[in-house]
Design a protein around this motif. Sequence first.
Motif, mmCIF file in Angstrom:
data_model
loop_
_atom_site.group_PDB
_atom_site.id
_atom_site.type_symbol
_atom_site.label_atom_id
_atom_site.label_comp_id
_atom_site.label_asym_id
_atom_site.label_seq_id
_atom_site.Cartn_x
_atom_site.Cartn_y
_atom_site.Cartn_z
ATOM 1 N N VAL A 127 0.858 -0.971 0.123
ATOM 2 C CA VAL A 127 0.118 0.102 0.222
ATOM 3 C C VAL A 127 0.884 0.990 -0.099
ATOM 4 C CG1 VAL A 127 0.206 -0.024 2.633
ATOM 5 C CG2 VAL A 127 -1.232 1.045 1.197
ATOM 6 N N LYS A 128 0.237 1.756 -1.287
ATOM 7 C CA LYS A 128 1.394 3.335 -0.912
ATOM 8 C C LYS A 128 -0.013 4.133 -0.348
ATOM 9 C CE LYS A 128 3.756 6.305 -3.943
ATOM 10 N NZ LYS A 128 4.876 6.195 -3.101
ATOM 11 N N GLY A 129 0.161 5.568 0.815
ATOM 12 C CA GLY A 129 -0.299 6.360 0.499
ATOM 13 C C GLY A 129 0.441 7.135 0.480
ATOM 14 N N LEU A 130 -0.834 8.324 -0.063
ATOM 15 C CA LEU A 130 -0.171 9.857 -0.524
ATOM 16 C C LEU A 130 -1.604 10.778 0.736
ATOM 17 C CD1 LEU A 130 0.296 9.211 -3.572
ATOM 18 C CD2 LEU A 130 2.161 10.332 -2.043
ATOM 19 N N SER A 131 -1.802 12.139 1.013
ATOM 20 C CA SER A 131 -2.881 12.934 1.317
ATOM 21 C C SER A 131 -3.770 13.509 0.308
ATOM 22 C CB SER A 131 -2.004 13.828 2.091
ATOM 23 O OG SER A 131 -0.698 14.712 1.127
ATOM 24 N N LYS A 132 -3.331 13.298 -0.777
ATOM 25 C CA LYS A 132 -3.995 13.949 -2.063
ATOM 26 C C LYS A 132 -4.587 13.335 -2.763
ATOM 27 C CE LYS A 132 -4.225 18.140 -0.795
ATOM 28 N NZ LYS A 132 -5.347 19.298 -0.589
ATOM 29 N N ILE A 133 -5.898 12.774 -2.829
ATOM 30 C CA ILE A 133 -6.526 11.524 -4.214
ATOM 31 C C ILE A 133 -6.165 12.071 -5.627
ATOM 32 C CG2 ILE A 133 -8.472 11.328 -5.755
ATOM 33 C CD1 ILE A 133 -8.450 10.168 -2.706
ATOM 34 N N ASN A 134 -5.382 13.949 -5.738
ATOM 35 C CA ASN A 134 -4.653 13.826 -7.553
ATOM 36 C C ASN A 134 -3.648 13.441 -7.208
ATOM 37 O OD1 ASN A 134 -7.142 16.007 -7.348
ATOM 38 N ND2 ASN A 134 -5.677 17.420 -6.364
ATOM 39 N N ASN A 135 -2.682 13.599 -6.406
ATOM 40 C CA ASN A 135 -1.633 12.720 -6.314
ATOM 41 C C ASN A 135 -1.730 11.065 -6.576
ATOM 42 O OD1 ASN A 135 -0.206 14.858 -6.147
ATOM 43 N ND2 ASN A 135 0.106 14.792 -4.424
ATOM 44 N N LEU A 136 -2.379 10.270 -5.932
ATOM 45 C CA LEU A 136 -3.187 8.866 -6.045
ATOM 46 C C LEU A 136 -3.601 8.882 -7.371
ATOM 47 C CD1 LEU A 136 -4.488 8.669 -3.036
ATOM 48 C CD2 LEU A 136 -2.627 7.402 -3.795
ATOM 49 N N VAL A 137 -4.484 9.662 -7.980
ATOM 50 C CA VAL A 137 -4.596 9.481 -9.880
ATOM 51 C C VAL A 137 -3.279 9.634 -10.742
ATOM 52 C CG1 VAL A 137 -5.703 10.489 -11.021
ATOM 53 C CG2 VAL A 137 -7.194 10.585 -9.253
ATOM 54 N N LEU A 138 -2.851 10.573 -10.206
ATOM 55 C CA LEU A 138 -2.142 11.099 -10.998
ATOM 56 C C LEU A 138 -0.487 9.499 -11.140
ATOM 57 C CD1 LEU A 138 0.144 12.956 -12.696
ATOM 58 C CD2 LEU A 138 1.135 13.373 -11.056
ATOM 59 N N ALA A 139 -1.039 9.151 -9.757
ATOM 60 C CA ALA A 139 0.133 7.913 -9.564
ATOM 61 C C ALA A 139 -0.402 6.271 -10.228
ATOM 62 C CB ALA A 139 0.695 7.338 -8.260
ATOM 63 N N VAL A 140 -1.393 6.289 -10.580
ATOM 64 C CA VAL A 140 -2.280 4.720 -11.244
ATOM 65 C C VAL A 140 -1.734 5.490 -12.326
ATOM 66 C CG1 VAL A 140 -4.258 3.994 -11.925
ATOM 67 C CG2 VAL A 140 -4.256 4.851 -9.848
ATOM 68 N N GLN A 141 -2.442 7.115 -13.590
ATOM 69 C CA GLN A 141 -1.503 6.935 -14.919
ATOM 70 C C GLN A 141 -0.516 6.718 -15.311
ATOM 71 O OE1 GLN A 141 -4.036 10.970 -14.570
ATOM 72 N NE2 GLN A 141 -4.280 10.720 -16.084
ATOM 73 N N SER A 142 0.860 7.211 -13.732
ATOM 74 C CA SER A 142 2.473 6.733 -14.528
ATOM 75 C C SER A 142 2.822 5.972 -14.422
ATOM 76 C CB SER A 142 2.805 7.835 -13.615
ATOM 77 O OG SER A 142 2.625 7.889 -12.388
ATOM 78 N N GLY A 143 1.712 4.890 -13.489
ATOM 79 C CA GLY A 143 1.691 3.181 -13.675
ATOM 80 C C GLY A 143 2.765 3.154 -12.104
ATOM 81 N N LYS A 144 2.811 4.254 -11.319
ATOM 82 C CA LYS A 144 3.404 3.808 -9.598
ATOM 83 C C LYS A 144 2.817 3.252 -9.363
ATOM 84 C CE LYS A 144 6.691 7.171 -11.102
ATOM 85 N NZ LYS A 144 7.788 6.485 -11.427
ATOM 86 N N VAL A 145 1.306 3.164 -9.226
ATOM 87 C CA VAL A 145 0.824 2.247 -8.287
ATOM 88 C C VAL A 145 0.107 1.291 -8.822
ATOM 89 C CG1 VAL A 145 1.006 3.381 -6.185
ATOM 90 C CG2 VAL A 145 -1.111 3.412 -7.942
ATOM 91 N N ALA A 146 -0.769 -0.079 -8.764
ATOM 92 C CA ALA A 146 -1.061 -0.900 -9.905
ATOM 93 C C ALA A 146 -3.021 -0.460 -9.966
ATOM 94 C CB ALA A 146 -1.701 -2.008 -9.987
ATOM 95 N N GLY A 147 -3.762 0.764 -8.940
ATOM 96 C CA GLY A 147 -5.214 1.100 -8.690
ATOM 97 C C GLY A 147 -4.945 2.178 -7.392
ATOM 98 N N VAL A 148 -6.063 2.505 -7.417
ATOM 99 C CA VAL A 148 -6.492 2.864 -6.150
ATOM 100 C C VAL A 148 -7.875 2.779 -5.680
ATOM 101 C CG1 VAL A 148 -6.730 5.612 -4.790
ATOM 102 C CG2 VAL A 148 -5.139 5.873 -6.197
ATOM 103 N N VAL A 149 -7.565 2.795 -4.363
ATOM 104 C CA VAL A 149 -9.220 2.310 -3.977
ATOM 105 C C VAL A 149 -9.561 3.705 -3.031
ATOM 106 C CG1 VAL A 149 -10.056 0.419 -1.851
ATOM 107 C CG2 VAL A 149 -7.765 -0.280 -3.014
ATOM 108 N N VAL A 150 -10.625 4.116 -3.747
ATOM 109 C CA VAL A 150 -11.959 4.653 -3.179
ATOM 110 C C VAL A 150 -12.860 3.901 -3.296
ATOM 111 C CG1 VAL A 150 -10.353 6.805 -3.974
ATOM 112 C CG2 VAL A 150 -11.405 5.367 -5.050
ATOM 113 N N GLU A 151 -14.359 5.475 -2.936
ATOM 114 C CA GLU A 151 -15.613 5.102 -2.608
ATOM 115 C C GLU A 151 -15.791 4.983 -3.778
ATOM 116 O OE1 GLU A 151 -17.148 7.607 -0.593
ATOM 117 O OE2 GLU A 151 -16.198 7.350 1.309
ATOM 118 N N GLU A 152 -17.381 3.988 -4.829
ATOM 119 C CA GLU A 152 -17.812 4.027 -5.679
ATOM 120 C C GLU A 152 -18.246 5.435 -6.042
ATOM 121 O OE1 GLU A 152 -21.584 2.601 -8.089
ATOM 122 O OE2 GLU A 152 -21.823 2.180 -5.682
ATOM 123 N N LEU A 153 -18.587 6.430 -5.898
ATOM 124 C CA LEU A 153 -19.283 7.571 -6.524
ATOM 125 C C LEU A 153 -17.592 8.404 -6.747
ATOM 126 C CD1 LEU A 153 -21.482 9.090 -3.899
ATOM 127 C CD2 LEU A 153 -21.565 8.721 -6.326
#
Length: 494
Positions: free
Chosen positions: A183-209
């Motif tokens: 698990v990789k923790g970041l304080s901002k969802i924006n940065n987590l989404v960026l990590a997904v797009q750049s392949g730094k993480v395989a996915g992000v776990v968030v609520e459905e909405l």
Amino acid sequence: MKLPKKTMMAIMTSLLAFLTILLTVMPVKAADQVTNNSVMQRIKQKKELVVGTSADYPPLEFTASEAGQTKYVGVDIELAKDIAKDLNAKLVIKNMSFDSLLVALETGKVDMVISAMTPSPERKKSVDFSKIYYHPSGEFFLINKKDQAKYRKIADFKGQTLGAQTGSIQYELIQKQMKSSKVKGLSKINNLVLAVQSGKVAGVVVEELIAKAYAQNNHNLLAVQSDLKEAQAGNAVAIAKGQKDLVAAVNKTIARVQKEQLIEHKYLPAAAKYMKTAKKNNSMMKYAPYFVKGVGYTVEITIFSVLIGVILGTLFALMRLSKIKLVHWLAVAYIEFIRGTPQMVQILFVYFGVGYFVSNLSAVVAGIIAIGLNSGAYVAEDIRSGIGSIAKGQTEAARSLGLSQAKTYRYVIIPQALKNIWPALGNEFITLLKDSSLVSVIGVSELMYQTQLVQTSTYRGVLPLAIAMVIYFIMTFTLTRLLNYFEKRMKHND
């Protein structure tokens, strides 16, 4: 002059004792403030309700641009408006990192937190919660669309890294139920989404909405329902301990909201409207005022921090060169302590820690003080090395001409030392300008903070960062040319 080991041990012991006393007194003082002056009383007196949130979680809380101004929108923001209305108070939103929200609440920086927060047993130990106002429909994996055949359930992520917001329920779920994944923790969802797009993480776990919001606004992403099992209580409003009257008032508003079904029929449709508008009009030119505002705050923080750093640096450099042991030891203790602790920790400590004693300390002032204090330690060492580079004969000649020690330093030593250390000072000023981005963690609207707002509003990760990099380069390059100009003037005057 090198201090004896016993002296250094005494200094460090004294510092540790001071910090222990400070950290012991601060919570007690905070508790006294809550007892003697309730949050509800403060809201009624000021006619102002300060709500903390992390506005990067659409459709619950996020930002939109209207006439070049930042507007906080979403389900949680609408709820905050109704609570403020029922309390007959003006709503003030403080946007900061999710993992700083409860600290802000406990230190009195905000009156309550509304940020899709779940009342977990761990959190209940520190703060109280209202009744549940919203029940999430479940957790989703946010992945790259190209990986839709690869990642569908927990087992598919074996050996992979997933992202989650630091301090969130999702972070805990990955740790407990996906032990074969990292698990990789970041304080901002924006940065987590960026990590997904750049392949730094395989996915992000968030609520459905939230997952669907980002997927609908970014054709490269896909929201996939996860098989994570949870007994999530839902989202509630966090309030400081002991504020029963405020909890009751918030619960009354929530009961009205649920009775009138405002979340389903008003809050969510309004949030969806803003998201659609952002998708159609997310040109970077529209957000130029954001970057301009960020540059303004960055320059302001840099200028005042430089002034503090130079004044403190000169003072502590002279103190360290003093023959008075106590003065010398104080300078050494300050310099070693500041250089031995991370700057971000110092920023957080000044804002939240000093906030126990100075309740009206703004984030901007706290950021300037913290960066200035940090810079002072490094400037002190630069100045000390510059003074040490001046031949002793200069001092002796000045004193033989009848100059006092103070005048010798002022007219002879310091001017020559300044020429020697100017390149080092220049590097410190440039570093300070870039380090001003760290104050975004406490909600100061400098360039990095504004960049994150643009990321949230446009659902774009890389382009706003690229623009910020160019702006930082222009500022540092301009500062470098200015410093070089003064360096040439100094050499010309030799």
